[in-house]
Design an enzyme around this catalytic site. Sequence first.
Site, short mmCIF file in Angstrom:
data_model
loop_
_atom_site.label_atom_id
_atom_site.label_comp_id
_atom_site.label_asym_id
_atom_site.label_seq_id
_atom_site.Cartn_x
_atom_site.Cartn_y
_atom_site.Cartn_z
N TYR A 11 50.16 53.78 65.62
CA TYR A 11 49.24 52.86 64.98
C TYR A 11 48.86 53.26 63.66
O TYR A 11 48.24 52.37 62.85
CB TYR A 11 48.29 52.48 65.86
CG TYR A 11 48.55 51.49 67.06
CD1 TYR A 11 49.32 50.28 67.02
CD2 TYR A 11 48.70 52.09 68.29
CE1 TYR A 11 49.86 49.56 67.93
CE2 TYR A 11 49.30 51.41 69.40
CZ TYR A 11 49.73 50.17 69.40
OH TYR A 11 50.42 49.49 70.32
N ASP A 19 55.24 59.53 67.90
CA ASP A 19 56.06 58.15 68.62
C ASP A 19 56.93 57.83 67.68
O ASP A 19 57.51 58.80 67.04
CB ASP A 19 54.68 57.11 68.54
CG ASP A 19 54.98 55.81 69.48
OD1 ASP A 19 56.00 55.01 69.28
OD2 ASP A 19 54.21 56.07 70.40
N ASP A 20 57.84 56.69 67.85
CA ASP A 20 58.86 56.26 67.16
C ASP A 20 58.76 56.36 65.56
O ASP A 20 57.56 56.38 64.80
CB ASP A 20 58.79 54.70 67.19
CG ASP A 20 60.07 54.15 66.66
OD1 ASP A 20 61.15 54.65 66.22
OD2 ASP A 20 60.12 52.85 66.33
N LYS A 44 56.59 59.15 76.60
CA LYS A 44 56.46 57.87 76.67
C LYS A 44 58.00 57.12 76.55
O LYS A 44 58.62 57.38 75.55
CB LYS A 44 55.72 57.53 75.32
CG LYS A 44 55.39 55.98 75.53
CD LYS A 44 54.51 55.36 74.23
CE LYS A 44 54.27 53.97 74.14
NZ LYS A 44 53.69 53.60 72.87
N ASP A 69 59.87 53.71 76.35
CA ASP A 69 59.14 52.64 75.84
C ASP A 69 60.44 51.47 76.16
O ASP A 69 61.55 51.79 76.33
CB ASP A 69 59.20 52.51 74.42
CG ASP A 69 58.09 51.30 74.07
OD1 ASP A 69 57.82 50.41 74.92
OD2 ASP A 69 57.68 51.46 72.98
N CYS A 87 56.54 51.96 79.44
CA CYS A 87 56.05 50.96 78.57
C CYS A 87 57.06 50.03 78.41
O CYS A 87 58.22 50.47 78.38
CB CYS A 87 55.61 51.64 77.17
SG CYS A 87 54.66 50.32 76.21
N ARG A 133 51.91 51.66 80.77
CA ARG A 133 51.14 50.53 79.95
C ARG A 133 50.88 49.30 80.67
O ARG A 133 51.96 48.79 81.29
CB ARG A 133 51.98 50.24 78.68
CG ARG A 133 51.38 49.05 78.01
CD ARG A 133 50.23 49.21 77.39
NE ARG A 133 50.46 50.16 76.22
CZ ARG A 133 51.21 49.80 75.14
NH1 ARG A 133 51.54 48.98 74.81
NH2 ARG A 133 51.30 50.76 74.10
N ASP A 146 50.88 45.38 73.20
CA ASP A 146 50.49 46.53 72.33
C ASP A 146 49.45 45.76 71.59
O ASP A 146 48.94 44.66 71.44
CB ASP A 146 51.71 46.37 71.17
CG ASP A 146 52.68 47.40 71.62
OD1 ASP A 146 52.84 48.03 72.63
OD2 ASP A 146 53.55 47.78 70.69
#
Length: 433
Positions: free
Chosen positions: A145, A176-177, A277, A279, A320, A335, A339
């Site tokens: 984020y 993350d991504d 994680k 996703d 997630c 999760r 989001d």
Amino acid sequence: MSFHDIGEVACRLDEARVFEHGWQSWSPTGSYRWTDTPPRPADETIQILCYRPETPVPAGMFQGEGLLAIETGDGGVELWSAPSPTEVPSIRVREEGGRLVVSADGPVRHRRGEAGLGRALRDWADGLAPRREFPAVPPMWCSWYGYWDKVTDADVIDNLELSERLGLGADMFLIDDGYEAGIGDWLDPRPGFGELRRAVDAVTGAGRRAGIWTAPFLVGYGSRIFAEHPEWLVGGAYAGHMWDQELAVLDVTHPEAAEHLAGVFRTFAAMGLTHFKLDYLYAGALAGRRHDDVDPITAYRRGLELVRQGAGPGATLHGCGAPMLPSIGLVDIMRVSPDIAPTLHPKSGDISQPSQLGARLTGAAREFLHARWWVNDPDCIILRPEVEARQEWAEHIERTGGLRGSSDPVAALDQWGLETTRRLMVPTATEPS
């Protein structure tokens, strides 16, 4: 499967409330008056990405995926649910002649409670699967984020150093991504990211745990895997459109694709990564033609078992965008909401989409799952000044027992944001609510 009637409830419609449980992490979940219009997908793509694609809800009905409950207005709760985590029917309720008629497209169990919805949900969760012991999980920092898909190794290292200096309390740093070259090409670096090993070594060298993001069952049409291995894809399965491309599904029942998937996580584990994680997991449970003739939920669970095989028994698997019930027993952290976003309301009005409102509503409705099936993840702490309603988001996080993870660039926090983040960064609760 077609729907068949399985029960009915006689009650005053103006007093009845219906609890819909969504299919996956991002699917809205909550309790609604019979006269309410419950959340529904804004378009067909969101139906795939965030709801149960094969069972869109007809107008005038409520629908739960594996769980639907009706509060009758007198303290009683009628609850219909899946018989197991591997059989997850869609369950609907409609009104006929002043009665509520319940139907389902598969086998269900029915129970009645007398102590209110909260007690009924907790009893249901305890009865569906054995409760596991979950040790306290320390807080983390996540790149998403603050940096989105433009994150670099230097960003991770800078925030590691700031977290240490300012006493933020992050024990794990999640990349993350944005580190990868393409969706499906997890071991190929994105030009501009830098070196994954450099970032991981900095984190582990500081005595912290290192984590990484993947969408293990997705294959982007623009990826190398898509071009080189079309035989590894689930025939006829369409996972939606994201990252400016169409999305296919990895067939984890294909022996070569299965070995590839496990190998990706073995490689990551060898780097020192211990938190994964996972996703967009909904993709693994989409229908289609697979190498082995298995149903989608069986294929999904097999895929998570392959990830565990590669990552190792001591790794933390963090689901997630994941089908909720089919993930029981296979993930450590889950999760439980859409989001978060810097904005209070979703742009489309659909609360499955990123927003503070959607994350708060569904996260609160699923708090009863924490420390029963997994450690809840209510999504990240973001409290920099431009975040709308940031005090309300902080209050929501404080009420949960789940994972605490900051995702602001630490340098972007003002004094209130830094002090509040530091206060919220505590280990997870080990007892359910």
